[in-house]
Design a protein around this motif. Sequence first.
Motif, PDB file in Angstrom:
ATOM      1  N   VAL A 287     -16.693 -33.554 -30.475  1.00  0.00           N
ATOM      2  CA  VAL A 287     -17.492 -32.604 -29.700  1.00  0.00           C
ATOM      3  C   VAL A 287     -16.960 -31.198 -29.931  1.00  0.00           C
ATOM      4  N   ARG A 288     -17.825 -30.206 -29.689  1.00  0.00           N
ATOM      5  CA  ARG A 288     -17.431 -28.798 -29.837  1.00  0.00           C
ATOM      6  C   ARG A 288     -17.514 -28.132 -28.474  1.00  0.00           C
ATOM      7  N   LEU A 289     -16.505 -27.341 -28.162  1.00  0.00           N
ATOM      8  CA  LEU A 289     -16.523 -26.553 -26.926  1.00  0.00           C
ATOM      9  C   LEU A 289     -17.414 -25.339 -27.156  1.00  0.00           C
ATOM     10  N   ILE A 290     -18.509 -25.254 -26.413  1.00  0.00           N
ATOM     11  CA  ILE A 290     -19.422 -24.116 -26.556  1.00  0.00           C
ATOM     12  C   ILE A 290     -19.327 -23.177 -25.356  1.00  0.00           C
TER      13      ILE A 290
ATOM     14  N   VAL B 122      -8.369 -26.382 -25.213  1.00  0.00           N
ATOM     15  CA  VAL B 122      -9.373 -26.327 -26.270  1.00  0.00           C
ATOM     16  C   VAL B 122     -10.004 -24.944 -26.244  1.00  0.00           C
ATOM     17  N   GLU B 123     -10.047 -24.298 -27.401  1.00  0.00           N
ATOM     18  CA  GLU B 123     -10.591 -22.949 -27.520  1.00  0.00           C
ATOM     19  C   GLU B 123     -12.104 -22.992 -27.763  1.00  0.00           C
ATOM     20  N   PRO B 124     -12.831 -21.935 -27.391  1.00  0.00           N
ATOM     21  CA  PRO B 124     -14.268 -21.879 -27.672  1.00  0.00           C
ATOM     22  C   PRO B 124     -14.550 -22.079 -29.164  1.00  0.00           C
ATOM     23  N   ASP B 125     -15.588 -22.842 -29.462  1.00  0.00           N
ATOM     24  CA  ASP B 125     -16.042 -23.171 -30.811  1.00  0.00           C
ATOM     25  C   ASP B 125     -15.107 -24.152 -31.530  1.00  0.00           C
ATOM     26  N   GLU B 126     -14.104 -24.685 -30.832  1.00  0.00           N
ATOM     27  CA  GLU B 126     -13.192 -25.667 -31.437  1.00  0.00           C
ATOM     28  C   GLU B 126     -13.800 -27.059 -31.338  1.00  0.00           C
ATOM     29  N   ILE B 127     -13.604 -27.849 -32.386  1.00  0.00           N
ATOM     30  CA  ILE B 127     -14.086 -29.228 -32.414  1.00  0.00           C
ATOM     31  C   ILE B 127     -12.899 -30.144 -32.154  1.00  0.00           C
ATOM     32  N   VAL B 128     -13.084 -31.099 -31.227  1.00  0.00           N
ATOM     33  CA  VAL B 128     -12.015 -32.045 -30.903  1.00  0.00           C
ATOM     34  C   VAL B 128     -12.558 -33.471 -30.948  1.00  0.00           C
ATOM     35  N   GLU B 129     -11.659 -34.412 -31.197  1.00  0.00           N
ATOM     36  CA  GLU B 129     -12.018 -35.835 -31.164  1.00  0.00           C
ATOM     37  C   GLU B 129     -11.803 -36.361 -29.755  1.00  0.00           C
TER      38      GLU B 129
END
Length: 83
Positions: A4-7, A22-29
């Motif tokens: 998912v991506r943090l928007i 988690v930073e904005p626009d970062e993708i995490v599992e």
Amino acid sequence: MARVRLIGPEPVSVPELGGRTVEPDEIVEVPDERFEAYVCQTQTWEAIDEPRATEPRATELEVPADAPRLSVKKAARPQKDEV
């Protein structure tokens, strides 16, 4: 694992990911079973990779009505020693 991506506009601390920020626009599992908990927050998370389809568990399989049933036998009682 799903991704998912943090928007959202600001960094978010995610306890489920070990307290990681988690930073904005970062993708995490994220774990597949928790994917829906993220993407339902449409103002914060965006789906990138959805969970993989999994094989149904044996308890979820359909069993035909005419399938033979396994019989369950109880263990024999131990014999008492006569003294």
